[in-house]
Motif scaffolding. Sequence first.
Motif, short mmCIF file in Angstrom:
data_model
loop_
_atom_site.label_atom_id
_atom_site.label_comp_id
_atom_site.label_asym_id
_atom_site.label_seq_id
_atom_site.Cartn_x
_atom_site.Cartn_y
_atom_site.Cartn_z
N ALA A 1 0.85 -1.28 0.05
CA ALA A 1 0.10 -0.02 0.01
C ALA A 1 0.93 1.09 -0.13
CB ALA A 1 -0.97 0.12 1.14
N LEU A 2 0.51 2.12 -0.84
CA LEU A 2 1.05 3.57 -0.86
C LEU A 2 0.71 4.51 0.26
CD1 LEU A 2 2.70 5.37 -2.56
CD2 LEU A 2 1.05 6.35 -3.52
N HIS A 3 1.55 4.71 1.34
CA HIS A 3 1.36 5.99 2.39
C HIS A 3 1.73 7.15 1.98
CE1 HIS A 3 -0.41 2.79 4.82
NE2 HIS A 3 0.76 1.84 4.43
N ILE A 4 0.95 8.28 1.85
CA ILE A 4 1.23 9.44 1.76
C ILE A 4 2.44 10.02 2.48
CG2 ILE A 4 0.50 12.07 1.61
CD1 ILE A 4 -0.84 10.29 -0.35
N GLU A 5 2.51 9.77 3.68
CA GLU A 5 3.62 10.02 4.50
C GLU A 5 4.77 9.62 4.20
OE1 GLU A 5 1.25 6.69 6.58
OE2 GLU A 5 0.86 9.24 6.09
N ASP A 6 4.92 8.44 3.54
CA ASP A 6 5.93 7.91 3.04
C ASP A 6 6.85 8.64 1.77
OD1 ASP A 6 5.99 5.95 5.08
OD2 ASP A 6 5.05 4.58 3.84
N LEU A 7 6.02 9.51 1.23
CA LEU A 7 6.33 10.05 -0.25
C LEU A 7 7.26 11.19 0.09
CD1 LEU A 7 3.01 10.20 -2.05
CD2 LEU A 7 5.06 9.10 -2.56
N PRO A 8 8.25 11.52 -0.59
CA PRO A 8 9.03 12.76 -0.40
C PRO A 8 8.13 14.05 -0.57
CG PRO A 8 9.69 11.67 -2.43
CD PRO A 8 8.65 10.80 -1.70
N GLU B 1 6.91 15.25 -4.17
CA GLU B 1 5.56 14.37 -4.43
C GLU B 1 4.47 14.65 -3.58
OE1 GLU B 1 5.47 12.21 -6.89
OE2 GLU B 1 7.47 12.92 -7.30
N LYS B 2 4.33 14.94 -2.28
CA LYS B 2 3.16 15.41 -1.71
C LYS B 2 2.68 16.80 -2.30
CE LYS B 2 4.67 13.82 2.73
NZ LYS B 2 5.12 14.11 4.11
N LYS C 1 3.10 18.03 -5.27
CA LYS C 1 2.53 17.65 -6.68
C LYS C 1 1.21 17.00 -6.41
CE LYS C 1 6.78 16.60 -9.49
NZ LYS C 1 7.38 15.58 -10.30
N MET C 2 0.93 15.99 -5.66
CA MET C 2 -0.43 15.68 -5.52
C MET C 2 -1.35 16.53 -4.82
SD MET C 2 0.52 12.03 -3.78
CE MET C 2 -1.04 11.49 -3.28
N GLN C 3 -0.87 17.67 -4.17
CA GLN C 3 -1.79 18.74 -3.68
C GLN C 3 -2.01 19.54 -4.88
OE1 GLN C 3 0.33 20.43 -0.50
NE2 GLN C 3 -1.11 19.92 0.94
N VAL C 4 -1.27 19.98 -5.65
CA VAL C 4 -1.39 20.75 -6.70
C VAL C 4 -2.58 20.11 -7.78
CG1 VAL C 4 -0.31 21.86 -9.02
CG2 VAL C 4 0.66 22.01 -6.64
N GLU C 5 -2.26 18.90 -8.08
CA GLU C 5 -3.48 18.05 -8.82
C GLU C 5 -4.80 18.10 -8.38
OE1 GLU C 5 -3.36 16.75 -12.11
OE2 GLU C 5 -1.62 17.74 -12.24
N GLN C 6 -4.78 17.87 -7.12
CA GLN C 6 -6.10 18.11 -6.29
C GLN C 6 -6.87 19.29 -6.48
OE1 GLN C 6 -7.76 15.43 -5.40
NE2 GLN C 6 -9.43 16.67 -4.77
N LEU C 7 -6.05 20.38 -6.34
CA LEU C 7 -6.46 21.62 -6.58
C LEU C 7 -7.10 22.00 -7.59
CD1 LEU C 7 -3.86 23.39 -4.12
CD2 LEU C 7 -6.62 23.05 -3.59
N ARG C 8 -5.98 21.36 -8.69
CA ARG C 8 -6.53 21.69 -10.22
C ARG C 8 -7.88 21.07 -10.57
NH1 ARG C 8 -0.60 20.90 -13.08
NH2 ARG C 8 -0.02 22.99 -12.70
N LYS C 9 -8.05 19.80 -10.09
CA LYS C 9 -9.45 19.05 -10.01
C LYS C 9 -10.66 19.95 -9.45
CE LYS C 9 -7.47 14.44 -10.11
NZ LYS C 9 -7.15 13.23 -9.50
N GLU C 10 -10.08 20.30 -8.13
CA GLU C 10 -11.05 21.18 -7.31
C GLU C 10 -11.78 22.47 -8.05
OE1 GLU C 10 -10.36 21.33 -3.35
OE2 GLU C 10 -9.93 19.30 -3.24
N VAL C 11 -10.73 23.13 -8.49
CA VAL C 11 -11.13 24.39 -9.29
C VAL C 11 -11.95 24.49 -10.46
CG1 VAL C 11 -9.07 24.75 -10.79
CG2 VAL C 11 -9.94 26.57 -9.70
N LYS C 12 -12.04 23.23 -11.08
CA LYS C 12 -12.65 23.11 -12.30
C LYS C 12 -14.33 22.69 -11.82
CE LYS C 12 -9.02 21.36 -15.08
NZ LYS C 12 -8.44 20.30 -15.89
N LEU C 13 -14.66 22.37 -10.59
CA LEU C 13 -15.89 21.91 -10.10
C LEU C 13 -16.75 22.90 -10.12
CD1 LEU C 13 -15.17 19.61 -6.90
CD2 LEU C 13 -15.69 18.98 -9.23
N LYS C 14 -17.91 22.62 -10.53
CA LYS C 14 -19.20 23.87 -10.54
C LYS C 14 -19.48 23.86 -9.24
CE LYS C 14 -23.36 25.08 -12.59
NZ LYS C 14 -24.68 24.71 -13.02
#
Length: 73
Positions: free
Chosen positions: A3-10, A13-14, A16-29
């Motif tokens: 299993a992949l644990h967020i706390e194990d990532l550099p 990478e954390k 990058k994941m936050q930026v990707e999530q924010l990009r998805k959220e900004v597109k939501l109506k």
Amino acid sequence: MPALHIEDLPEKEKLKMQVEQLRKEVKLKRQQVSKCSEEIKNYIEERSGEYPLVKGIPEDKNPFKEKGSCVIS
């Protein structure tokens, strides 16, 4: 596969994941909660007559009704 644990990532990478999530959220109506809650309330009220937990199930169509009784004497 382990299993992949967020706390194990550099940290990079954390971030990058936050930026990707924010990009998805900004597109939501987005809508106001007051408008959405009114629509949900109306939807539920319109269909409450069809809902078996509110209306009940006719005895002849109830698959869980007891077929017979057991008497121990």
